[in-house]
Design a protein around this motif. Structure first.
Motif, short mmCIF file in Angstrom:
data_model
loop_
_atom_site.label_atom_id
_atom_site.label_comp_id
_atom_site.label_asym_id
_atom_site.label_seq_id
_atom_site.Cartn_x
_atom_site.Cartn_y
_atom_site.Cartn_z
N THR A 57 25.49 34.80 132.45
CA THR A 57 26.28 33.82 131.76
C THR A 57 25.34 32.44 131.28
O THR A 57 25.60 32.26 130.23
N ARG A 58 24.47 32.26 131.90
CA ARG A 58 23.62 31.12 131.50
C ARG A 58 22.55 31.50 130.34
O ARG A 58 22.49 30.75 129.50
N ASP A 59 22.07 32.78 130.31
CA ASP A 59 21.41 33.19 129.32
C ASP A 59 22.38 33.51 127.96
O ASP A 59 21.61 33.26 127.01
N SER A 60 23.57 33.96 128.19
CA SER A 60 24.43 33.88 126.95
C SER A 60 24.77 32.55 126.40
O SER A 60 25.05 32.38 125.20
N ILE A 61 24.98 31.63 127.30
CA ILE A 61 25.21 30.07 126.82
C ILE A 61 24.12 29.91 126.20
O ILE A 61 24.24 29.15 124.93
N THR A 62 22.74 30.16 126.58
CA THR A 62 21.54 29.44 125.77
C THR A 62 21.61 29.95 124.55
O THR A 62 21.04 29.56 123.57
N THR A 63 21.61 31.53 124.40
CA THR A 63 21.53 32.38 123.08
C THR A 63 22.82 31.64 122.08
O THR A 63 22.29 31.51 120.96
N ALA A 64 23.90 31.55 122.77
CA ALA A 64 25.13 31.02 121.92
C ALA A 64 24.62 29.66 121.23
O ALA A 64 24.91 29.42 120.16
N LYS A 65 24.05 28.63 122.02
CA LYS A 65 23.78 27.27 121.55
C LYS A 65 22.48 27.79 120.35
O LYS A 65 22.53 26.77 119.53
N LYS A 66 21.53 28.42 120.69
CA LYS A 66 20.49 28.83 119.74
C LYS A 66 21.14 29.20 118.49
O LYS A 66 20.76 28.82 117.30
N MET A 67 22.18 30.19 118.57
CA MET A 67 22.73 30.74 117.55
C MET A 67 23.61 29.98 116.34
O MET A 67 23.50 30.04 115.30
N HIS A 68 23.98 28.78 117.21
CA HIS A 68 24.98 27.90 116.47
C HIS A 68 24.16 26.93 115.77
O HIS A 68 24.68 26.12 115.14
N ASN A 69 22.83 26.88 115.84
CA ASN A 69 21.87 25.97 115.30
C ASN A 69 21.53 26.79 113.75
O ASN A 69 21.12 25.98 112.95
N ILE A 70 21.77 27.89 113.25
CA ILE A 70 21.57 28.37 112.46
C ILE A 70 22.51 28.08 111.34
O ILE A 70 23.55 28.34 111.09
N PRO A 71 21.82 27.60 110.17
CA PRO A 71 22.69 26.63 109.10
C PRO A 71 23.08 27.52 107.88
O PRO A 71 23.67 27.15 107.03
N CYS A 72 22.88 29.05 107.87
CA CYS A 72 22.87 29.69 106.68
C CYS A 72 24.40 29.79 106.22
O CYS A 72 24.59 29.86 105.09
N PRO A 73 25.57 29.78 107.05
CA PRO A 73 26.92 29.96 106.45
C PRO A 73 27.12 28.50 105.83
O PRO A 73 28.20 28.46 104.86
N GLY A 74 26.40 27.65 106.09
CA GLY A 74 26.88 26.29 105.19
C GLY A 74 25.98 25.97 104.02
O GLY A 74 25.94 25.01 103.51
N CYS A 75 24.93 26.99 103.87
CA CYS A 75 24.02 26.83 102.40
C CYS A 75 24.56 27.32 101.37
O CYS A 75 25.48 28.57 101.36
N GLN A 76 24.52 26.86 100.57
CA GLN A 76 24.88 27.24 99.03
C GLN A 76 24.14 28.46 98.46
O GLN A 76 24.66 29.45 97.81
N PHE A 77 22.98 28.86 99.11
CA PHE A 77 22.54 30.26 98.72
C PHE A 77 22.94 31.41 99.70
O PHE A 77 22.46 32.59 99.35
#
Length: 95
Positions: free
Chosen positions: A39-59
């Motif tokens: 659970t701890r590792d899954s939460i850490t990975t999820a937090k890291k993946m939520h920092n990926i800005p791609c869906p908010g980029c115009q490209f």
């Protein structure tokens, strides 16, 4: 030979209950520890993946064949977190 085995089993019998009790609790603790770390590792990975800005980029194209027109090889990966070409999407419609 059979008498030796019988004597050995009678000698071990008083120790079987405490050994089984400790063994059962050890298994329960190990399962709970494993669930906690997963659970701890899954939460850490999820937090890291939520920092990926791609869906908010115009490209970002949102197409599995070409995710990003500028950096298709790093789109939606951890490498894209600090993308120097990120430009936020604009909400204005172009006609």
């Amino acid at each position: 030979m059979l008498e030796l085995i019988s004597l050995l089993l009678r000698g071990i019998q008083p120790l079987l209950v405490p050994i089984c009790f400790v063994g059962a609790w050890l298994i329960i603790v190990l399962v709970l520890w494993s669930l906690w770390t997963a659970t701890r590792d899954s939460i850490t990975t999820a937090k890291k993946m939520h920092n990926i800005p791609c869906p908010g980029c115009q490209f970002f194209t949102n197409d599995y064949r070409l995710k990003c027109t500028v950096h298709p090889s790093i789109a939606n990966t951890e490498e894209a977190i600090h993308c120097c070409d990120f430009q936020a999407k604009t909400n204005s419609l172009m006609y």
